[in-house]
Design an enzyme around this catalytic site. Structure first.
Site, short mmCIF file in Angstrom:
data_model
loop_
_atom_site.label_atom_id
_atom_site.label_comp_id
_atom_site.label_asym_id
_atom_site.label_seq_id
_atom_site.Cartn_x
_atom_site.Cartn_y
_atom_site.Cartn_z
N CYS A 2 0.87 -1.18 0.00
CA CYS A 2 0.00 0.00 0.00
C CYS A 2 0.90 1.23 0.00
O CYS A 2 2.10 1.14 0.24
CB CYS A 2 -0.87 0.03 1.25
N TRP A 77 -3.71 -1.71 -1.53
CA TRP A 77 -3.74 -2.94 -2.36
C TRP A 77 -4.01 -4.04 -1.34
O TRP A 77 -3.14 -4.40 -0.56
CB TRP A 77 -2.41 -3.15 -3.06
N GLY A 104 1.79 -3.10 5.14
CA GLY A 104 2.48 -4.29 5.64
C GLY A 104 1.49 -5.37 5.99
O GLY A 104 0.33 -5.34 5.56
#
Ligand code: M6R
Length: 613
Positions: A2, A77, A104
């Site tokens: 992300c 994402w 993460g």
């Protein structure tokens, strides 16, 4: 993967966040969100609309409270939870006083979430991230402020993270921290910034520093203080940035393909993260098949297209050897039109980076009609295939922008091999010690692939020597065969040269007739078990005048004596050898294409996602 951004001390925090998010969309784009510290409230807007998310976010924040100086933003994402508004960041604590963004994977989120729920917290999303603001809220009860609370919370967290946290109680402060996932911070005048990567901040400042693992950052207007987890000050590492925004989005590489190849070590680790418990049990979170269901499987059928098909072929060797299950691997467009024998004891695995490839989707639907158990290995959370399957195994490679699949193929192999190992555990076909050995080698592949990537200049030199070649044969045996297929596909796809992948033992049944001087034979001569045999096949083509390029393992003098050119790779066991052997073949295709002046990210006639039959 992300993108995150934060700013404090700037009069136009919202503009900075939105501009930064636009620059970060290549890291993820299934949803986006921002949180601003208003005088008495946290103003939060989140949008989940794929590639339009940031532009709609801009629209929807037109009426944001003016003059906010502190805020955080995120473009996502998905790895855990669907890409919808509920799961979009920033996430809040129960009181709505703390907002947090995260890039993460929190490995122990399930146990932390159970702890939080038991302490009375209500979690609203299906993400691994949301547990963090609640944990910080809990730690604030016994802390002197946000910094201490974040520090205490992170003591409990396992996994990878780069976070930014704001709190109403300390409106000018952003606390950031990093473990594994990237984080940079910087200042310009009275403003302080954080971001996952450089493009988000380039237009604001070039005065940047890199935050290292297990460091905590206090960002206040015009000041950035970095400490370790114990609170000791650390000397920051300045970042010299000479790139423009476009180069920064490619991480300074010339193209996305190189960037994505270089992400492969990270992607291998991320695909494993949280899926191997310390007890050795493989835990495939969203697979949704119980031990009993897995135990009832008597046959595996893998369906896919292109590079995903090659990943499936690699996995066949692992399923057969470790789990002692019969495995078919089919090209989805063929599977659809034959009459495969499937039943409720067949596990059909659809492998698709995009999860939208129409042939793979239709093959999967057909399998469902036969009552087979259908699972999908996909890189896109909530893709059509993921939605329709009984279970999913996500590859966590992040968006792949180059049309040629690179990092996602390696991630697919890792995910499939974890599934094969899990099946072996359930079926009791592999001793626990042997499972532990494979797991340990799987973890070591991150370093092995890094080492393979570092030899890029050797591959480039071979490509320069082959600049006039027009015909390539890629040969392999056993697990080296799908590697050869993948090498040939990469070369065709981006260099437009003729390339064929072949099982080396089949050569004498026809293709040997076309071997003549000028042909280049690239042979995968790794994987101890079949090496002797492939080297004898190589002697056959060499005797007919072919130029021989060998992919060989370090220290292999026998291979060296046969080759015109060598692509050396680190040693691994045979079943895992494709993971590192594919790397020099990607690099070879890349350099041959670049030498021909071609655009490696956008090859002619091809699309990233094939939604037509
Ligand atoms: O999204 P998918 O994995 O289903 O895509 C399958 C193929 O279209 C894809 O692997 C294609 O072959 C790549 N461009 C190869 O580099």
């Amino acid at each position: 993967m992300c993108g995150i951004i934060g700013v404090t001390g700037a009069g136009d925090a919202l503009d900075i966040l939105l501009d930064g998010l636009e620059r970060l969309e290549y890291r993820g784009y299934d949803s986006a969100g921002i949180a601003l510290i208003d005088s008495s409230d946290i103003y939060r807007v989140r949008v989940a609309d794929g590639t339009h998310s940031v532009s709609i976010l801009r629209e929807q924040t037109k009426d944001a409270p003016p003059g906010c100086v502190t805020g955080i933003g995120h473009t996502r994402w998905a790895t855990h939870g669907q890409p919808n508004e509920l799961n979009a960041h920033p996430h809040l604590d129960c009181a709505g006083d703390i907002a947090l963004i995260h890039n993460g994977i929190i490995e122990n989120y399930a146990e932390l979430a159970a702890e939080m729920v038991a302490s009375g917290h209500t979690l609203a999303s299906h993400t691994d991230t949301e547990v963090l603001p609640h944990l910080i809220e809990e730690c604030l009860l016994t802390s002197d402020g946000l910094v201490e609370a974040v520090r205490k919370a992170l003591e409990k967290v396992r996994g990878a993270f780069a976070i930014g946290v704001v709190s109403l109680a300390e409106p000018d402060l952003i606390v950031a921290a990093r473990r594994i996932s990237p984080l940079i911070v910087g200042t310009a005048g009275n403003a302080s910034f954080l971001a996952s990567d450089i493009p988000a901040l380039l237009e604001r400042t070039r005065d940047l520093v890199v935050v290292e693992d297990d460091q905590i950052v206090e960002l206040r207007p015009g000041s950035v203080k970095i400490t370790d987890l114990e609170g000791n000050p650390v000397t920051p590492r300045p970042l010299v940035v000479e790139w423009d925004v476009e180069a920064a989005q490619k991480d300074g590489y010339d193209d996305f393909m190189t960037k994505e190849m270089n992400e492969q070590p990270r992607v291998i680790a991320d695909t494993m993260r949280g899926r191997v418990e310390s007890s050795g049990r493989i835990f495939l979170d969203q697979l949704d098949l119980s031990r009993e269901e897995l135990a009832s499987i008597t046959k595996v059928s893998i369906v896919a297209c292109g590079s995903s098909y090659h990943a499936g072929l690699v996995a066949k060797y692992a399923f057969e050897r470790w789990a002692r299950l019969p495995v078919d691997v089919d090209i989805a467009s063929e599977f659809r039109y034959r009459d495969p024998v499937l039943d409720s004891n067949t596990l059909v695995i659809g492998v698709s980076q995009s999860g939208e490839t129409v042939d793979s989707l239709q093959a999967m639907r057909q399998a469902k009609q036969s009552n087979a158990r259908v699972v999908v290995v996909s890189n896109v959370v909530d893709s059509s295939m993921a939605r329709e399957a009984d279970g999913v195994l996500y590859t966590r490679a992040g968006p792949e922008i180059g049309v040629a699949a690179t990092k996602t193929v390696l991630a697919q192999i890792i995910a499939l091999e974890l599934l094969a190992l899990r099946m072996a555990q359930v079926r009791g076909t592999l001793a626990e010690g042997a499972v532990a050995e494979v797991v340990s080698e799987l973890w070591s592949l991150e370093g092995t692939v890094q080492e393979a990537l570092a030899r890029d200049e050797d591959v480039a030199a071979v490509a320069r020597e082959l600049v006039d070649a027009r015909d390539f044969f890629f040969l392999g045996r056993h697990a080296g065969f799908p590697t050869a297929l993948e090498g040939a596909l990469k070369l065709k796809e981006i260099s437009y040269l003729h390339a064929e992948g072949y099982p080396a033992g089949e050569l004498k049944h026809g293709p040997l007739a076309v071997i003549e001087p000028g042909c280049v034979v690239v042979a995968v001569a790794t994987g101890g078990e079949m090496k002797e045999k492939i080297l004898s096949n190589v002697s056959e083509v060499k005797a007919r005048g072919a130029t021989v390029v060998l992919v060989a393992e370090d220290g292999d003098t026998q291979a060296a004596s046969l080759a015109d050119y060598l692509l050396m790779v680190p040693r691994t066991s045979t079943l895992l050898s494709p993971v590192k052997d594919i790397v020099p073949l990607q690099q070879l295709a890349y350099h041959l294409a670049r030498n021909r002046g071609l655009d490696v990210d956008r090859p002619r006639n091809l699309a990233k996602t094939v939604t037509v039959e």
